[in-house]
Design a protein around this motif. Structure first.
Motif, PDB file in Angstrom:
ATOM      1  N   ILE A 157       0.872  -1.337   0.359  1.00 39.25           N
ATOM      2  CA  ILE A 157      -0.307  -0.086   0.099  1.00 39.25           C
ATOM      3  C   ILE A 157       1.013   1.280  -0.035  1.00 39.25           C
ATOM      4  O   ILE A 157       1.692   1.266   0.522  1.00 39.25           O
ATOM      5  N   GLY A 158       0.707   1.921  -0.866  1.00 41.37           N
ATOM      6  CA  GLY A 158       1.445   3.423  -0.914  1.00 41.37           C
ATOM      7  C   GLY A 158       2.757   3.465  -1.623  1.00 41.37           C
ATOM      8  O   GLY A 158       3.538   4.417  -1.819  1.00 41.37           O
ATOM      9  N   ALA A 159       2.973   1.688  -2.209  1.00 40.15           N
ATOM     10  CA  ALA A 159       4.979   1.745  -2.075  1.00 40.15           C
ATOM     11  C   ALA A 159       5.034   2.649  -3.825  1.00 40.15           C
ATOM     12  O   ALA A 159       3.962   2.377  -4.184  1.00 40.15           O
ATOM     13  N   ASP A 160       5.869   2.934  -3.561  1.00 38.87           N
ATOM     14  CA  ASP A 160       6.780   3.365  -5.333  1.00 38.87           C
ATOM     15  C   ASP A 160       7.202   2.328  -5.633  1.00 38.87           C
ATOM     16  O   ASP A 160       8.563   2.284  -5.212  1.00 38.87           O
ATOM     17  N   LEU A 161       6.628   2.200  -6.669  1.00 43.47           N
ATOM     18  CA  LEU A 161       7.485   0.620  -7.641  1.00 43.47           C
ATOM     19  C   LEU A 161       7.624   1.213  -9.075  1.00 43.47           C
ATOM     20  O   LEU A 161       8.018   1.042 -10.311  1.00 43.47           O
ATOM     21  N   SER A 162       8.194   3.026  -9.375  1.00 39.93           N
ATOM     22  CA  SER A 162       8.475   3.004 -10.145  1.00 39.93           C
ATOM     23  C   SER A 162       9.860   3.225 -10.882  1.00 39.93           C
ATOM     24  O   SER A 162      10.695   3.159 -10.011  1.00 39.93           O
ATOM     25  N   ASN A 165      13.074  -2.277 -10.885  1.00 42.34           N
ATOM     26  CA  ASN A 165      13.308  -3.779 -11.977  1.00 42.34           C
ATOM     27  C   ASN A 165      12.616  -5.254 -11.082  1.00 42.34           C
ATOM     28  O   ASN A 165      12.473  -5.592 -10.357  1.00 42.34           O
ATOM     29  N   VAL A 166      11.064  -5.413 -11.720  1.00 45.57           N
ATOM     30  CA  VAL A 166      10.278  -5.998 -11.354  1.00 45.57           C
ATOM     31  C   VAL A 166      10.777  -8.115 -12.240  1.00 45.57           C
ATOM     32  O   VAL A 166       9.386  -8.170 -12.307  1.00 45.57           O
ATOM     33  N   LYS A 167      11.790  -7.837 -12.899  1.00 47.73           N
ATOM     34  CA  LYS A 167      11.257  -9.160 -14.298  1.00 47.73           C
ATOM     35  C   LYS A 167      11.488 -10.505 -13.117  1.00 47.73           C
ATOM     36  O   LYS A 167      12.757  -9.792 -12.111  1.00 47.73           O
ATOM     37  N   ASP A 168      10.683 -10.929 -13.343  1.00 50.91           N
ATOM     38  CA  ASP A 168      10.266 -12.376 -12.983  1.00 50.91           C
ATOM     39  C   ASP A 168       9.642 -12.577 -11.072  1.00 50.91           C
ATOM     40  O   ASP A 168      10.073 -13.643 -10.413  1.00 50.91           O
ATOM     41  N   ALA A 169       9.819 -11.065 -10.281  1.00 49.97           N
ATOM     42  CA  ALA A 169       9.302 -10.907  -9.449  1.00 49.97           C
ATOM     43  C   ALA A 169       8.031 -11.163  -9.487  1.00 49.97           C
ATOM     44  O   ALA A 169       7.580 -11.541  -9.985  1.00 49.97           O
ATOM     45  N   ARG A 170       7.439 -11.933  -8.071  1.00 48.39           N
ATOM     46  CA  ARG A 170       6.265 -12.369  -7.405  1.00 48.39           C
ATOM     47  C   ARG A 170       5.353 -11.518  -6.402  1.00 48.39           C
ATOM     48  O   ARG A 170       6.016 -11.752  -5.558  1.00 48.39           O
ATOM     49  N   SER A 175      -1.121  -7.086  -2.022  1.00 43.96           N
ATOM     50  CA  SER A 175      -2.337  -6.330  -1.611  1.00 43.96           C
ATOM     51  C   SER A 175      -1.053  -4.916  -1.483  1.00 43.96           C
ATOM     52  O   SER A 175      -0.680  -4.528  -1.241  1.00 43.96           O
ATOM     53  N   GLY A 176      -2.389  -3.621  -1.834  1.00 44.18           N
ATOM     54  CA  GLY A 176      -2.271  -2.513  -2.202  1.00 44.18           C
ATOM     55  C   GLY A 176      -1.756  -1.927  -3.525  1.00 44.18           C
ATOM     56  O   GLY A 176      -1.375  -0.928  -3.930  1.00 44.18           O
ATOM     57  N   ILE A 177      -2.016  -2.812  -4.776  1.00 38.44           N
ATOM     58  CA  ILE A 177      -1.914  -2.851  -5.980  1.00 38.44           C
ATOM     59  C   ILE A 177      -2.725  -2.612  -6.905  1.00 38.44           C
ATOM     60  O   ILE A 177      -3.990  -3.377  -6.867  1.00 38.44           O
ATOM     61  N   SER A 178      -3.426  -1.461  -7.595  1.00 43.43           N
ATOM     62  CA  SER A 178      -4.173  -1.830  -8.350  1.00 43.43           C
ATOM     63  C   SER A 178      -4.576  -1.821  -9.700  1.00 43.43           C
ATOM     64  O   SER A 178      -3.215  -2.820  -9.751  1.00 43.43           O
ATOM     65  N   LYS A 179      -5.455  -1.851 -10.147  1.00 43.71           N
ATOM     66  CA  LYS A 179      -5.535  -2.725 -11.618  1.00 43.71           C
ATOM     67  C   LYS A 179      -4.390  -2.467 -12.341  1.00 43.71           C
ATOM     68  O   LYS A 179      -3.807  -2.939 -12.980  1.00 43.71           O
ATOM     69  N   SER A 180      -4.367  -0.849 -13.090  1.00 41.02           N
ATOM     70  CA  SER A 180      -3.424  -0.427 -13.551  1.00 41.02           C
ATOM     71  C   SER A 180      -1.949  -0.671 -13.276  1.00 41.02           C
ATOM     72  O   SER A 180      -1.196  -1.263 -14.310  1.00 41.02           O
ATOM     73  N   MET A 181      -1.678  -1.135 -11.901  1.00 43.23           N
ATOM     74  CA  MET A 181      -0.250  -0.693 -11.362  1.00 43.23           C
ATOM     75  C   MET A 181      -0.143  -2.144 -11.949  1.00 43.23           C
ATOM     76  O   MET A 181       0.726  -2.574 -12.391  1.00 43.23           O
ATOM     77  N   GLU A 182      -1.102  -3.363 -11.515  1.00 37.90           N
ATOM     78  CA  GLU A 182      -0.832  -4.628 -11.479  1.00 37.90           C
ATOM     79  C   GLU A 182      -0.585  -4.436 -13.274  1.00 37.90           C
ATOM     80  O   GLU A 182       0.611  -5.010 -13.929  1.00 37.90           O
ATOM     81  N   GLN A 183      -0.705  -3.929 -14.391  1.00 39.46           N
ATOM     82  CA  GLN A 183      -0.369  -4.332 -15.144  1.00 39.46           C
ATOM     83  C   GLN A 183       0.285  -3.859 -16.198  1.00 39.46           C
ATOM     84  O   GLN A 183       1.072  -4.025 -16.042  1.00 39.46           O
ATOM     85  N   ASP A 184       0.584  -2.639 -15.828  1.00 42.86           N
ATOM     86  CA  ASP A 184       1.760  -2.175 -15.960  1.00 42.86           C
ATOM     87  C   ASP A 184       3.108  -2.613 -15.031  1.00 42.86           C
ATOM     88  O   ASP A 184       4.292  -3.031 -15.943  1.00 42.86           O
ATOM     89  N   LEU A 185       2.930  -3.497 -14.009  1.00 39.67           N
ATOM     90  CA  LEU A 185       4.027  -4.603 -13.173  1.00 39.67           C
ATOM     91  C   LEU A 185       3.845  -6.127 -14.067  1.00 39.67           C
ATOM     92  O   LEU A 185       5.398  -6.401 -14.321  1.00 39.67           O
ATOM     93  N   ARG A 186       3.034  -5.845 -14.647  1.00 39.48           N
ATOM     94  CA  ARG A 186       3.101  -7.069 -15.719  1.00 39.48           C
ATOM     95  C   ARG A 186       3.993  -6.905 -17.276  1.00 39.48           C
ATOM     96  O   ARG A 186       4.273  -7.876 -17.297  1.00 39.48           O
ATOM     97  N   PHE A 192       1.973 -12.753 -11.222  1.00 42.22           N
ATOM     98  CA  PHE A 192       1.125 -12.171 -10.952  1.00 42.22           C
ATOM     99  C   PHE A 192       0.374 -13.503 -11.149  1.00 42.22           C
ATOM    100  O   PHE A 192      -0.872 -14.493  -9.707  1.00 42.22           O
ATOM    101  N   ASP A 193       0.607 -14.551 -11.407  1.00 38.21           N
ATOM    102  CA  ASP A 193       0.069 -16.308 -11.272  1.00 38.21           C
ATOM    103  C   ASP A 193       0.816 -17.047 -10.492  1.00 38.21           C
ATOM    104  O   ASP A 193       1.454 -17.176 -11.390  1.00 38.21           O
ATOM    105  N   ASP A 194      -0.208 -17.615  -9.981  1.00 36.64           N
ATOM    106  CA  ASP A 194       0.173 -19.139  -8.829  1.00 36.64           C
ATOM    107  C   ASP A 194       0.337 -20.417 -10.615  1.00 36.64           C
ATOM    108  O   ASP A 194      -0.853 -20.990  -9.854  1.00 36.64           O
ATOM    109  N   SER A 195       0.650 -20.094 -11.071  1.00 38.40           N
ATOM    110  CA  SER A 195       1.040 -21.385 -12.438  1.00 38.40           C
ATOM    111  C   SER A 195       1.416 -22.736 -11.355  1.00 38.40           C
ATOM    112  O   SER A 195       0.855 -23.823 -11.639  1.00 38.40           O
ATOM    113  N   SER A 196       2.827 -22.836 -10.288  1.00 42.71           N
ATOM    114  CA  SER A 196       2.995 -23.569  -8.958  1.00 42.71           C
ATOM    115  C   SER A 196       1.671 -24.193  -8.057  1.00 42.71           C
ATOM    116  O   SER A 196       2.359 -25.249  -7.733  1.00 42.71           O
TER     117      SER A 196
END
Length: 208
Positions: A157-162, A165-170, A175-186, A192-196
């Motif tokens: 919540i309120g974290a600055d991730l601008s 580098n989030v490559k392969d970060a899970r 919590s605290g991630i908006s839909k638009s922010m999630e898409q940007d991080l993706r 964001f998907d628990d494939s395992s």
């Protein structure tokens, strides 16, 4: 197969052809380097013991080497760890609230459930770090490297991730991630998907 005879010949040649003064100088240098290494390790252990036994807030620890140390449950609130090395350190449940960790090395550090709220991690390296269930609310992660890090169930919540580098970060169940922010991080390579099907606190190391 080891050629013991050749090794013996090399040793004999060294002592035969190297001036005695040079041999003594090399031995002295080796001894000095070893002494320096021991002093460095002793200082590290004394510092860790002091941090654990005397939980003083706002410590000045710029550039210190705390790599591989056990700082579980430590209270480092407000500490200045600018440029410090905590590579591979264990910081389970540590209080790192308002800590200054800009350009610090936290690669492979284990910060399970650590409190990093309002921490300044700008430009820090957190490659393959374990931040499962960590509190990163209002933390500054601008320009940090979170590649391969585990932020599952973390509070962002309120974290600055601008520019982070989030490559392969899970970020599963964070919590605290908006839909638009999630898409940007993706778009930047975050997961964001628990494939395992594994939502445990353990991290999956990514080969560097």
């Amino acid at each position: 197969m080891i050629d013991h005879k050749k090794i013996e010949e090399s040793i004999d040649s060294y002592f035969t052809n190297t001036p005695t003064a040079k041999i003594i100088e090399n031995l002295d240098l080796h001894s000095a380097d070893r002494k320096e290494d021991l002093n460095r390790e002793n200082f590290k252990h004394r510092l860790v013991r002091d941090i654990i036994k005397q939980p003083i807030e706002y410590r000045k620890l710029q550039g210190v080497d705390l790599s591989g140390t056990n700082l579980n449950d430590a209270n480092l609130r407000g500490a200045d760890l600018t440029g410090a090395s905590l590579f591979g350190a264990s910081l389970y449940d540590a209080n790192l609230n308002h800590v200054e960790m800009s350009v610090a090395n936290l690669d492979n550090a284990d910060m399970f459930r650590a409190n990093l709220s309002s921490a300044n991690l700008r430009g820090a390296s957190l490659i393959n770090a374990n931040l499962f269930s960590a509190n990163l609310s209002f933390a500054n992660l601008k320009d940090a490297n979170l590649s391969g890090a585990n932020l599952n169930n973390a509070n962002l919540i309120g974290a600055d991730l601008s520019d982070t580098n989030v490559k392969d970060a899970r970020f599963i169940d964070s919590s605290g991630i908006s839909k638009s922010m999630e898409q940007d991080l993706r778009d930047r390579g975050a997961i964001f998907d628990d494939s395992s099907g594994d939502r445990s606190k353990s991290k999956t190391l990514v080969s560097c």
